[in-house]
Design a protein around this motif. Structure first.
Motif, PDB file in Angstrom:
ATOM      1  N   PRO A 105      24.792   6.220 -30.569  1.00  0.00           N
ATOM      2  CA  PRO A 105      26.243   6.317 -30.327  1.00  0.00           C
ATOM      3  C   PRO A 105      26.685   5.648 -29.038  1.00  0.00           C
ATOM      4  O   PRO A 105      27.854   5.265 -28.922  1.00  0.00           O
ATOM      5  CB  PRO A 105      26.488   7.833 -30.298  1.00  0.00           C
ATOM      6  N   TYR A 106      25.798   5.507 -28.063  1.00  0.00           N
ATOM      7  CA  TYR A 106      26.170   4.859 -26.808  1.00  0.00           C
ATOM      8  C   TYR A 106      26.480   3.377 -27.003  1.00  0.00           C
ATOM      9  O   TYR A 106      27.099   2.735 -26.143  1.00  0.00           O
ATOM     10  CB  TYR A 106      25.030   4.995 -25.793  1.00  0.00           C
ATOM     11  N   ALA A 107      26.044   2.792 -28.131  1.00  0.00           N
ATOM     12  CA  ALA A 107      26.287   1.376 -28.383  1.00  0.00           C
ATOM     13  C   ALA A 107      27.700   1.086 -28.870  1.00  0.00           C
ATOM     14  O   ALA A 107      28.116  -0.080 -28.890  1.00  0.00           O
ATOM     15  CB  ALA A 107      25.288   0.850 -29.402  1.00  0.00           C
ATOM     16  N   LEU A 108      28.433   2.113 -29.257  1.00  0.00           N
ATOM     17  CA  LEU A 108      29.803   1.905 -29.718  1.00  0.00           C
ATOM     18  C   LEU A 108      30.703   1.587 -28.536  1.00  0.00           C
ATOM     19  O   LEU A 108      30.465   2.041 -27.415  1.00  0.00           O
ATOM     20  CB  LEU A 108      30.297   3.145 -30.452  1.00  0.00           C
ATOM     21  N   PRO A 109      31.736   0.795 -28.715  1.00  0.00           N
ATOM     22  CA  PRO A 109      32.596   0.421 -27.585  1.00  0.00           C
ATOM     23  C   PRO A 109      33.309   1.639 -27.019  1.00  0.00           C
ATOM     24  O   PRO A 109      33.742   2.539 -27.748  1.00  0.00           O
ATOM     25  CB  PRO A 109      33.583  -0.570 -28.216  1.00  0.00           C
ATOM     26  N   ARG A 110      33.416   1.692 -25.681  1.00  0.00           N
ATOM     27  CA  ARG A 110      34.090   2.796 -25.002  1.00  0.00           C
ATOM     28  C   ARG A 110      34.775   2.262 -23.761  1.00  0.00           C
ATOM     29  O   ARG A 110      34.458   1.173 -23.270  1.00  0.00           O
ATOM     30  CB  ARG A 110      33.090   3.894 -24.640  1.00  0.00           C
ATOM     31  N   VAL A 111      35.689   3.064 -23.244  1.00  0.00           N
ATOM     32  CA  VAL A 111      36.425   2.716 -22.028  1.00  0.00           C
ATOM     33  C   VAL A 111      35.787   3.458 -20.873  1.00  0.00           C
ATOM     34  O   VAL A 111      35.694   4.697 -20.874  1.00  0.00           O
ATOM     35  CB  VAL A 111      37.916   3.084 -22.156  1.00  0.00           C
ATOM     36  N   ASN A 112      35.305   2.753 -19.844  1.00  0.00           N
ATOM     37  CA  ASN A 112      34.643   3.353 -18.689  1.00  0.00           C
ATOM     38  C   ASN A 112      35.679   3.920 -17.726  1.00  0.00           C
ATOM     39  O   ASN A 112      36.572   3.201 -17.254  1.00  0.00           O
ATOM     40  CB  ASN A 112      33.788   2.308 -17.965  1.00  0.00           C
ATOM     41  N   THR A 113      35.557   5.221 -17.449  1.00  0.00           N
ATOM     42  CA  THR A 113      36.458   5.880 -16.495  1.00  0.00           C
ATOM     43  C   THR A 113      35.721   6.364 -15.257  1.00  0.00           C
ATOM     44  O   THR A 113      36.358   6.793 -14.300  1.00  0.00           O
ATOM     45  CB  THR A 113      37.151   7.081 -17.172  1.00  0.00           C
ATOM     46  N   ALA A 114      34.388   6.354 -15.239  1.00  0.00           N
ATOM     47  CA  ALA A 114      33.606   6.798 -14.077  1.00  0.00           C
ATOM     48  C   ALA A 114      33.198   5.603 -13.241  1.00  0.00           C
ATOM     49  O   ALA A 114      33.161   4.462 -13.712  1.00  0.00           O
ATOM     50  CB  ALA A 114      32.369   7.564 -14.536  1.00  0.00           C
ATOM     51  N   HIS A 115      32.904   5.869 -11.965  1.00  0.00           N
ATOM     52  CA  HIS A 115      32.475   4.804 -11.076  1.00  0.00           C
ATOM     53  C   HIS A 115      31.028   4.453 -11.363  1.00  0.00           C
ATOM     54  O   HIS A 115      30.235   5.270 -11.820  1.00  0.00           O
ATOM     55  CB  HIS A 115      32.621   5.243  -9.616  1.00  0.00           C
ATOM     56  N   ALA A 116      30.675   3.232 -11.093  1.00  0.00           N
ATOM     57  CA  ALA A 116      29.314   2.767 -11.342  1.00  0.00           C
ATOM     58  C   ALA A 116      28.333   3.494 -10.441  1.00  0.00           C
ATOM     59  O   ALA A 116      28.590   3.692  -9.246  1.00  0.00           O
ATOM     60  CB  ALA A 116      29.227   1.267 -11.110  1.00  0.00           C
ATOM     61  N   VAL A 117      27.210   3.925 -10.969  1.00  0.00           N
ATOM     62  CA  VAL A 117      26.164   4.625 -10.216  1.00  0.00           C
ATOM     63  C   VAL A 117      25.122   3.598  -9.791  1.00  0.00           C
ATOM     64  O   VAL A 117      24.600   2.865 -10.642  1.00  0.00           O
ATOM     65  CB  VAL A 117      25.517   5.734 -11.070  1.00  0.00           C
ATOM     66  N   PRO A 118      24.823   3.502  -8.507  1.00  0.00           N
ATOM     67  CA  PRO A 118      23.832   2.506  -8.083  1.00  0.00           C
ATOM     68  C   PRO A 118      22.464   2.860  -8.618  1.00  0.00           C
ATOM     69  O   PRO A 118      22.140   4.029  -8.822  1.00  0.00           O
ATOM     70  CB  PRO A 118      23.889   2.586  -6.551  1.00  0.00           C
ATOM     71  N   PRO A 119      21.628   1.892  -8.863  1.00  0.00           N
ATOM     72  CA  PRO A 119      20.287   2.184  -9.386  1.00  0.00           C
ATOM     73  C   PRO A 119      19.430   2.892  -8.358  1.00  0.00           C
ATOM     74  O   PRO A 119      19.660   2.799  -7.151  1.00  0.00           O
ATOM     75  CB  PRO A 119      19.740   0.792  -9.700  1.00  0.00           C
ATOM     76  N   GLN A 120      18.442   3.660  -8.855  1.00  0.00           N
ATOM     77  CA  GLN A 120      17.562   4.407  -7.957  1.00  0.00           C
ATOM     78  C   GLN A 120      16.717   3.450  -7.123  1.00  0.00           C
ATOM     79  O   GLN A 120      16.302   2.395  -7.570  1.00  0.00           O
ATOM     80  CB  GLN A 120      16.646   5.315  -8.775  1.00  0.00           C
ATOM     81  N   GLY A 121      16.461   3.873  -5.837  1.00  0.00           N
ATOM     82  CA  GLY A 121      15.670   3.054  -4.943  1.00  0.00           C
ATOM     83  C   GLY A 121      16.479   2.076  -4.124  1.00  0.00           C
ATOM     84  O   GLY A 121      15.939   1.372  -3.279  1.00  0.00           O
ATOM     85  N   ARG A 122      17.772   2.040  -4.318  1.00  0.00           N
ATOM     86  CA  ARG A 122      18.614   1.133  -3.541  1.00  0.00           C
ATOM     87  C   ARG A 122      18.821   1.701  -2.154  1.00  0.00           C
ATOM     88  O   ARG A 122      19.001   2.904  -1.983  1.00  0.00           O
ATOM     89  CB  ARG A 122      19.948   0.926  -4.272  1.00  0.00           C
ATOM     90  N   ALA A 123      18.823   0.904  -1.140  1.00  0.00           N
ATOM     91  CA  ALA A 123      18.975   1.363   0.253  1.00  0.00           C
ATOM     92  C   ALA A 123      20.306   2.035   0.441  1.00  0.00           C
ATOM     93  O   ALA A 123      21.325   1.608  -0.081  1.00  0.00           O
ATOM     94  CB  ALA A 123      18.837   0.184   1.207  1.00  0.00           C
ATOM     95  N   LYS A 124      20.275   3.113   1.222  1.00  0.00           N
ATOM     96  CA  LYS A 124      21.506   3.852   1.444  1.00  0.00           C
ATOM     97  C   LYS A 124      22.501   3.038   2.233  1.00  0.00           C
ATOM     98  O   LYS A 124      23.706   3.193   2.096  1.00  0.00           O
ATOM     99  CB  LYS A 124      21.212   5.160   2.172  1.00  0.00           C
ATOM    100  N   ASP A 125      21.946   2.165   3.112  1.00  0.00           N
ATOM    101  CA  ASP A 125      22.875   1.359   3.898  1.00  0.00           C
ATOM    102  C   ASP A 125      23.618   0.355   3.040  1.00  0.00           C
ATOM    103  O   ASP A 125      24.730  -0.049   3.366  1.00  0.00           O
ATOM    104  CB  ASP A 125      22.109   0.604   4.991  1.00  0.00           C
ATOM    105  N   ASP A 126      22.956  -0.065   1.933  1.00  0.00           N
ATOM    106  CA  ASP A 126      23.611  -1.042   1.046  1.00  0.00           C
ATOM    107  C   ASP A 126      24.616  -0.395   0.119  1.00  0.00           C
ATOM    108  O   ASP A 126      25.492  -1.075  -0.420  1.00  0.00           O
ATOM    109  CB  ASP A 126      22.576  -1.773   0.199  1.00  0.00           C
ATOM    110  N   ALA A 127      24.443   0.952  -0.052  1.00  0.00           N
ATOM    111  CA  ALA A 127      25.338   1.635  -0.983  1.00  0.00           C
ATOM    112  C   ALA A 127      26.701   1.801  -0.349  1.00  0.00           C
ATOM    113  O   ALA A 127      26.820   2.013   0.853  1.00  0.00           O
ATOM    114  CB  ALA A 127      24.770   2.998  -1.360  1.00  0.00           C
ATOM    115  N   PRO A 128      27.775   1.757  -1.095  1.00  0.00           N
ATOM    116  CA  PRO A 128      29.126   1.964  -0.539  1.00  0.00           C
ATOM    117  C   PRO A 128      29.295   3.395  -0.075  1.00  0.00           C
ATOM    118  O   PRO A 128      28.718   4.324  -0.620  1.00  0.00           O
ATOM    119  CB  PRO A 128      30.045   1.627  -1.718  1.00  0.00           C
TER     120      PRO A 128
END
Length: 391
Positions: free
Chosen positions: A332-355
């Motif tokens: 069901p995740y493959a069906l088209p949808r409208v994104n209303t949540a903010h993008a989650v950065p991938p795990q392991g990304r530096a905190k300083d680089d994260a907004p």
């Protein structure tokens, strides 16, 4: 007494002979049809038994009416009436016999080539029907002319008409220009192999099958059982799609708009399973590709094949329905949808680089000039200059 028996003998004998000969002929045709099942000629000739009996009866009465000595003062009128009936029934019989012969020839040809060359069979069928219409028209015109020539007044009129045939031909050609153009267009379609009975065509945005072709008009049967009647000159003067031209095999496409995370490899496997279970698929080819992208979705195209236009529609509908049902149940995740949540950065990304925070830039707090507090009542501790209480 003789005045009564003579007419009864002549008329009754003619009718009785007609019935006996007609019954014997029909019996012979029935036996011939039972012995020769490979040809439909004898069964088709049985359809001509009514005009055959009319010809016999009219001919017998026309030849023996003078012997009846009945209504002698109207002998000329009755004789002319019997002649007209004889001519009309003979024309009817000729059309029935010609139709039986042509239909038998076409049946033999179609049974021999139906599987090897169906396009040529449709072409011959179109030509046969138009030839039969032309033959019927010629026989009717000749019969009508023969009937008119039985009247002495019409003979004199016919001689004068032949003398002015050139002028009348020019006038008739100008007056019936559209009709003549349609007739010539019908002959061009029949023998030029542009369109045939049974072809799948698209005319004015309507998809359908050619149902009937005459010398003046053509009928297209649409998928919802409507009939579109058009002049045959339209097909010689305007472009149209003929899906049955050449080989009837067709390739169809099915499109889906899905999310960027759609499982493409799993969809290819599912497409293979769907077409293998679909009886209308001819087994030639299938594939699935991403043909376009947008900020929210991707366009996925499936390609399938079938042996003709009807089967390609069935395959496309089956693939579309089964794939949507499978995606709803398994992915069901493959069906088209409208994104209303903010993008989650991938795990392991530096905190300083994260907004900071949730990634939304907010305005800096505004300080009050008197006590160093912000306008919302919270004291500012990290400002560029010391407040009045920290001198």
């Amino acid at each position: 007494m003789e005045n009564v028996l003579r007419p009864l003998a002549v008329i009754g004998g003619s009718v009785l002979v007609t019935l006996l000969v007609g019954w014997a002929t029909d019996l012979l045709l029935c036996k011939a049809d039972e012995r020769h099942h490979e040809t439909p000629l004898w069964g088709l000739l049985r359809r001509a038994r009514v005009p055959y009996q009319l010809v016999l009866c009219a001919a017998l009465l026309r030849g023996s009416y003078d012997q009846a000595k009945l209504l002698l003062e109207h002998r000329a009128g009755i004789g002319r009436t019997l002649t007209l009936v004889l001519i009309g029934s003979a024309a009817w019989l000729a059309i029935r016999i010609a139709g039986a012969i042509v239909e038998t020839s076409y049946s033999r040809y179609a049974s021999a080539r139906a599987h090897r060359d169906p396009a040529r069979v449709r072409r011959v069928r179109t030509q046969v029907e138009l030839i039969m219409r032309v033959v019927s028209a010629v026989v009717i015109v000749v019969a009508a002319a023969s009937m008119l020539l039985t009247f002495p007044a019409m003979r004199a009129a016919g001689a004068s008409l032949l003398a002015s045939a050139g002028i009348l031909g020019i006038v008739a050609g100008v007056a019936a220009q559209s009709t003549l153009s349609n007739m010539f267009a019908g002959l061009q379609i029949a023998f030029g192999d542009m369109v045939r009975i049974g072809d799948t065509v698209v005319v004015d945005g309507e998809w359908g099958t050619v149902d009937e072709i005459t010398l003046t008009y053509l009928t297209v049967r649409t998928w919802d059982e409507r009939r579109i009647t058009m002049p045959v000159s339209y097909f010689t003067a305007n472009p149209f799609e003929n899906w049955s031209r050449g080989t009837p095999q067709m390739t169809g496409t099915v499109f889906w708009h899905l999310d960027h995370s759609a499982p493409l490899e799993a969809m290819r496997t599912k497409l293979r399973d769907i077409v293998r279970e679909c009886p209308a698929w001819d087994g030639r080819a299938y594939n699935l590709y991403v043909t376009d992208t947008s900020p929210n979705t991707i366009e996925v195209r499936a390609l399938v094949t079938a042996k003709d236009a009807d089967d390609i529609f069935t395959v496309r509908v089956a693939v579309r329905e089964e794939m949507i049902r499978w995606l709803c149940a398994e992915h069901p995740y493959a069906l088209p949808r409208v994104n209303t949540a903010h993008a989650v950065p991938p795990q392991g990304r530096a905190k300083d680089d994260a907004p900071a925070g949730d990634g939304v830039e907010r305005p800096r707090p505004v300080l009050d000039k008197d006590d160093g507090r912000t306008r919302d009542g919270v004291r500012a501790e990290s400002v560029g200059r010391p407040g009045p209480g920290r001198r």
